[in-house]
Enzyme design. Structure first.
Site, PDB file in Angstrom:
ATOM      1  N   ARG A 141     -18.613  -5.759  48.349  1.00 23.30           N
ATOM      2  CA  ARG A 141     -18.692  -4.239  48.071  1.00 23.30           C
ATOM      3  C   ARG A 141     -18.307  -3.494  49.204  1.00 23.30           C
ATOM      4  NH1 ARG A 141     -23.801  -7.312  46.812  1.00 23.30           N
ATOM      5  NH2 ARG A 141     -24.484  -7.245  44.714  1.00 23.30           N
ATOM      6  N   LYS A 165     -27.237  -6.268  49.013  1.00 22.82           N
ATOM      7  CA  LYS A 165     -28.041  -5.663  48.403  1.00 22.82           C
ATOM      8  C   LYS A 165     -29.389  -6.228  48.648  1.00 22.82           C
ATOM      9  CE  LYS A 165     -25.856  -3.051  44.821  1.00 22.82           C
ATOM     10  NZ  LYS A 165     -25.982  -2.639  43.430  1.00 22.82           N
ATOM     11  N   HIS A 234     -14.291  -0.742  44.366  1.00 24.62           N
ATOM     12  CA  HIS A 234     -14.845  -1.460  43.386  1.00 24.62           C
ATOM     13  C   HIS A 234     -14.051  -2.286  42.431  1.00 24.62           C
ATOM     14  CE1 HIS A 234     -19.107  -2.352  43.035  1.00 24.62           C
ATOM     15  NE2 HIS A 234     -19.183  -2.205  41.911  1.00 24.62           N
ATOM     16  N   ARG A 237     -13.109  -5.327  43.936  1.00 28.66           N
ATOM     17  CA  ARG A 237     -14.103  -6.485  43.697  1.00 28.66           C
ATOM     18  C   ARG A 237     -14.070  -6.818  42.406  1.00 28.66           C
ATOM     19  NH1 ARG A 237     -19.475  -7.990  45.125  1.00 28.66           N
ATOM     20  NH2 ARG A 237     -21.259  -7.745  43.713  1.00 28.66           N
ATOM     21  N   HIS A 260     -24.694 -11.248  42.718  1.00 30.81           N
ATOM     22  CA  HIS A 260     -25.388 -10.884  41.627  1.00 30.81           C
ATOM     23  C   HIS A 260     -27.018 -11.477  41.388  1.00 30.81           C
ATOM     24  CE1 HIS A 260     -21.740  -9.094  39.408  1.00 30.81           C
ATOM     25  NE2 HIS A 260     -22.307  -8.238  40.390  1.00 30.81           N
ATOM     26  N   TYR A 269     -17.711  -9.820  33.077  1.00 32.50           N
ATOM     27  CA  TYR A 269     -16.688 -10.447  33.288  1.00 32.50           C
ATOM     28  C   TYR A 269     -16.033 -11.152  32.212  1.00 32.50           C
ATOM     29  CZ  TYR A 269     -17.189  -8.129  37.547  1.00 32.50           C
ATOM     30  OH  TYR A 269     -17.397  -7.100  38.508  1.00 32.50           O
TER      31      TYR A 269
END
Length: 307
Positions: A141, A165, A234, A237, A260, A269
């Protein structure tokens, strides 16, 4: 509201960016409530919030943006209940309208290879190529790349320790090309950064490079090096994730690499991969091309009848 934001920053350890987002969303609600003649948080009802959601929708916000607003409101009322400043949480049963999920943009493999193989024109371009190689190599990210410290990358082991995150740390492999780019950048970095600076990527002034600078430099790189589409962090990524999934088919592994929490986030995806397969099918399968062939035959038959 101020106390709630401080609670998010100090007790929940949310990032400044997340705290700012919560504050903007709640301020927007507060302004709307005052305009409706309802300035007290404890007096807000579910009916009020449904009207507010309708107002956001009319203003053009997507379902995803409205869901983010509602999430902030729910969290805020949880805090108000804890502090005994409200008697219920009116946002609990409110849902955002559904909107079509926009698939992320992905760069073509050959074009990315061409862009990343372009020769840097100056020392800062050496840094830029290193950043973009690392982002594409490991699926980072923007915030993860900017916060990366020099001691977090093990060039001998070919891996990087990344804080994602929620402060979660994950260990990621770093590809050969990215390692070569880091080796070229480190001597230049040493000449720019003071000894006490921990950041791997620094600006011309020697301090940690900002998110905005990374975005601007990637956009510039695409223009200078002849990209067919506008580049943004992004996209690199997304391209990493899509290309990995196309090659491996291992959704769970891609989820781990991306960091994730929910595999449903990674499953977007698979839709990208299916779109690619569908295009190949439409272009290649004789039955998929039946309509075009039939239209062509009908057109020729019409011309022959006229003749």
């Amino acid at each position: 509201m101020t106390a709630f934001i401080q609670h998010l920053a100090s007790e929940k350890r949310h990032s400044p960016r997340t705290c700012d987002s919560y504050q903007r969303d709640l301020q927007r609600l507060a302004i709307w409530l005052v305009e409706q003649g309802n300035p007290e948080w404890r007096n807000v009802s579910g009916y009020d919030l449904r009207r507010y959601v309708a107002n956001l929708s009319r203003a053009g916000l997507s379902g995803r943006s409205i869901a983010r607003h509602l999430s902030a409101i729910r969290r805020f009322y949880q805090y108000l209940l804890r502090e005994r400043l409200a008697t219920d949480n009116p946002a609990l049963d409110i849902r955002a309208p559904k909107s079509s999920r926009r698939l992320p943009g992905v760069a073509d493999v050959d074009q990315l290879n061409s862009l990343l193989d372009a020769v840097p024109g100056d020392p800062l371009e050496v840094r830029d190529r290193c950043m973009f190689e690392l982002m594409y190599s490991s699926g980072l990210r923007l915030a993860e790349l900017a916060s990366l410290d020099i001691d977090a990358v093990d060039c001998h082991g070919g891996e990087a320790r990344v804080v994602g995150k929620g402060g979660k740390t994950r260990l990621l492999p770093v590809g050969r090309k990215a390692l070569e780019a880091i080796a070229q950048w480190l001597p230049i970095r040493a000449a720019l950064a003071p000894e006490a600076e921990p950041a791997l990527f620094v600006s011309r002034r020697g301090d940690r490079i900002s998110h905005r600078s990374i975005q601007a430099r990637l956009s510039r790189w695409g223009v200078v090096k002849g990209a067919d589409q506008k580049l943004h962090p992004h996209m690199l990524r997304h391209s990493f994730a899509s290309h990995m999934l196309e090659s491996s088919g291992d959704l769970r592994a891609v989820q781990e690499l991306l960091g994730h929490a929910d595999i449903a986030t990674t499953q977007v995806y698979t839709h990208l991969d299916f779109q690619h397969l569908a295009r190949v099918y439409d272009q290649s399968h004789p039955r998929a091309r039946r309509r075009k062939s039939r239209d062509y035959n009908e057109q020729n038959a019409g011309q022959e009848g006229t003749t």
